[in-house]
Write a protein that holds these residues in place. Structure first.
Motif, mmCIF file in Angstrom:
data_model
loop_
_atom_site.group_PDB
_atom_site.id
_atom_site.type_symbol
_atom_site.label_atom_id
_atom_site.label_comp_id
_atom_site.label_asym_id
_atom_site.label_seq_id
_atom_site.Cartn_x
_atom_site.Cartn_y
_atom_site.Cartn_z
ATOM 1 N N GLU A 218 0.731 -1.073 0.093
ATOM 2 C CA GLU A 218 0.082 0.032 0.069
ATOM 3 C C GLU A 218 0.816 1.186 0.123
ATOM 4 O O GLU A 218 0.439 2.194 -0.518
ATOM 5 N N SER A 219 2.065 1.093 0.628
ATOM 6 C CA SER A 219 2.944 2.319 1.061
ATOM 7 C C SER A 219 4.311 2.058 0.931
ATOM 8 O O SER A 219 4.614 0.895 1.323
ATOM 9 N N THR A 220 5.238 2.896 0.436
ATOM 10 C CA THR A 220 6.593 2.593 0.339
ATOM 11 C C THR A 220 7.240 4.165 0.806
ATOM 12 O O THR A 220 6.756 4.835 0.570
ATOM 13 N N ILE A 221 8.310 3.935 1.597
ATOM 14 C CA ILE A 221 9.023 5.013 1.750
ATOM 15 C C ILE A 221 10.399 4.991 1.493
ATOM 16 O O ILE A 221 11.238 3.783 2.132
ATOM 17 N N LEU A 222 11.198 5.541 0.750
ATOM 18 C CA LEU A 222 12.787 5.662 0.535
ATOM 19 C C LEU A 222 13.533 6.479 1.428
ATOM 20 O O LEU A 222 13.026 7.602 1.904
ATOM 21 N N MET A 223 14.559 6.035 1.881
ATOM 22 C CA MET A 223 15.530 6.758 2.762
ATOM 23 C C MET A 223 16.792 6.556 2.178
ATOM 24 O O MET A 223 17.117 6.131 1.031
ATOM 25 N N ALA A 224 17.854 7.145 2.862
ATOM 26 C CA ALA A 224 19.266 7.644 2.022
ATOM 27 C C ALA A 224 20.101 6.054 2.169
ATOM 28 O O ALA A 224 21.025 6.252 1.297
ATOM 29 N N SER A 225 19.676 5.237 2.770
ATOM 30 C CA SER A 225 20.617 3.898 2.478
ATOM 31 C C SER A 225 19.774 2.644 3.170
ATOM 32 O O SER A 225 18.633 2.914 4.029
ATOM 33 N N GLY A 226 20.124 1.557 2.900
ATOM 34 C CA GLY A 226 19.121 0.388 3.587
ATOM 35 C C GLY A 226 19.375 0.410 4.919
ATOM 36 O O GLY A 226 18.498 -0.226 5.618
#
Length: 533
Positions: A218-226
């Motif tokens: 339903e949703s995804t959030i991307l960040m600066a690294s794993g």
């Protein structure tokens, strides 16, 4: 904005309106009744008739459609919008001009477009209607992951108003509001927008939508690294005094965070073998477990966890299940469909796939992802929009890359297992792997990473690695270029030999990430390197 008479050309009646982009228009402002009215002397009569707009070509400013509605723009394109808008305006006030009803006419036109521009849920330009970014809905004409990886978040579900095939990079740190009432509408959630670059970016939004579509999230959030994604997730979803269960085989930095940082927050952990279901049951029975976190396959031994089974066990005790699916990719394994609550990826690896960008993502239901997002906005590990663009670019070839890497990984694992100078091979596709049957059940491919033990000591193994001509000696995996490393040196050199052995990291262990080079070249390189030891 003044309109010159040259913009109004006679046309034999009753030709329809055409929307043209005129480079002479420099202002995106909507034409006012004072500057462009049917009663103006600038408008010429045609064929002795009145000033009805249906007998003229109306040249709209380049940004005109953008002002009407992003949704209408996506659904039917410039020409369709222009025709409906023109028809609405010509009906107003007896077809004599714009007057004060221009805005209302435009809104009416947008409504009309949305009513007529839908065919079985798909717009005239093949764009999914009704589904917003990140809602997991994709075009009915996209039935396979390869197509979804290319078009989700862009041709399907695009939040960015652009005719460009590729998603633009929005290099901005802040977003403005035209007036205070717009800001208030945004604050009270009547208006969709961003406010500050740490809270979102349109380029990043497209990348998040693409990952959500592949994961069925339903949703995804991307960040600066794993690592940023994993640590923020754990801090946000595990309460103070909570307890987590994790596995023995995992990325070392993740283990270090669990063992050294979480205890400072009053969070304890149980560590079990990935396949030890009885140990999981015991941990669930004896602790108030908040969350089960594991990789599957794991790093570096590629152990697999029965995601469906552990999800049932954990959910029965009220615990969340988080799977780091970096080694699997969203193409080889669907952790959410198997029952997991959250799936995490280091987008640096297979998702971006070109060894040129850092990123990490968290995917799942909005009610959980929003909790992670709130802490992320505070901590500020924001993905740069240029990195988001590179992730989008990489995902468009991910299905081709992963297919090649699956094939090469399987063939190389079989070759290495049969070689007399290799003691042991770790790869889920091999029957000798302890979770081979499980991997066959929950994965469609086994990736391009093969771990193996050379028949020799630290220096003999290093000699083999140094003799390779194609692979780079480097950390990371999943990119187009093959990468090889000796974990005892690359990741655990600060520990003694006996301390490394506690984690199963022997001096002769090799982790080989096969890229997309030709298999014959990689095979020849591996064999010649083995011949040197």
């Amino acid at each position: 904005m003044a309109i010159s008479t040259s913009s109004l050309l006679p046309l034999p009646s009753p030709s329809p309106f055409i929307c043209r982009s005129d480079p002479d228009f420099s202002s995106p402002d909507f034409p006012s009744s004072a500057s462009f009215c049917g009663k103006s002397t600038a408008a010429k009569k045609v064929g002795g008739g009145g000033y009805g707009l249906s007998s003229l070509i109306l040249r709209f400013p380049p940004n005109f459609v953008r002002q009407l509605s992003n949704k209408a723009r996506r659904n039917c394109g410039n020409i369709g919008v222009a025709q409906v808008v023109a028809a609405s305006w010509s009906d107003e006030d007896g077809g004599v001009g714009f007057g004060t009803s221009a805005a209302a006419a435009a809104a009416k036109a947008v409504d009309a477009v949305e009513e007529v521009g839908v065919v079985d849920g798909v717009g005239e330009r093949g764009v999914q209607l009704g589904g917003g970014i990140g809602d997991g809905k994709i075009g009915s004409f996209l039935g396979h992951d390869g197509s979804i990886a290319i078009h989700a978040g862009e041709r399907v579900g695009r939040a960015i108003d652009s005719d460009a095939i590729t998603t633009p990079v929005f290099n901005t740190s802040a977003y403005f509001f035209k007036k205070t009432s717009d800001l208030i509408d945004f604050k009270e959630k009547r208006r969709s927008s961003f406010e500050y670059g740490r809270y979102g970016n349109y380029t990043t939004l497209a990348a998040e939508a693409k990952i959500s579509a592949l994961e069925g999230a339903e949703s995804t959030i991307l960040m600066a690294s794993g690592m940023c994604a994993s640590t923020v997730l754990l801090m946000s979803l595990v309460p103070a005094g909570g307890h987590i269960v994790t596995t023995t085989d995992c990325y070392r930095r993740t283990r270090m965070f669990i063992e050294t940082m979480l205890p400072k927050m009053g969070i304890s952990a149980s560590v079990i073998d990935p396949a030890d279901v009885e140990a999981l049951k015991l941990a669930l029975d004896t602790n108030n477990v908040s969350l089960f976190f594991t990789e599957s396959p794991t790093n570096p031994f590629l152990r697999c966890v029965d995601i469906e089974l552990v999800s049932k066990l954990c959910h029965a005790k009220g615990a969340l299940v988080v799977i780091d699916g970096t080694f699997a990719t969203p193409l080889n394994q669907k952790a959410l469909a198997l029952g997991a609550d959250i799936v995490v990826h280091s987008a640096t690896k297979y998702i971006a796939g070109h060894n040129d960008v850092l990123g990490g993502c968290v995917s799942g239901p909005e009610k959980l992802v929003s909790v992670v997002r709130n802490l992320h906005h505070i901590l500020g590990g924001t993905l740069n929009p240029n990195a988001a663009y590179l992730i989008i670019r990489g995902m468009k070839t991910m299905h081709l890359r992963v297919q090649q890497q699956n094939s090469t990984g399987m063939r190389m694992a079989e070759l290495l297992e049969a070689h007399p100078k290799i003691k042991r091979v770790y790869y889920p596709g091999l029957k000798s792997h302890p979770e081979h049957d499980l991997a066959m059940k929950q994965m469609t491919g086994f990736g391009g990473v093969v771990s193996f033990e050379v028949d020799g000591d630290l220096m003999k193994t290093a000699k083999f690695i140094d003799a390779l001509k194609i692979a780079y000696i480097a950390p990371s995996f999943g990119g187009c270029e093959s990468i090889v490393d000796q974990p005892a040196i690359m990741s655990y050199w600060d520990l003694s030999q006996s301390e490394r052995a506690k984690y199963g990291i022997m001096d002769n262990l090799v982790r080989f990430s096969f890229g997309v080079e030709d298999f014959a070249d990689l095979k020849a390189d591996i064999l010649q390197a083995l011949d040197t030891i």
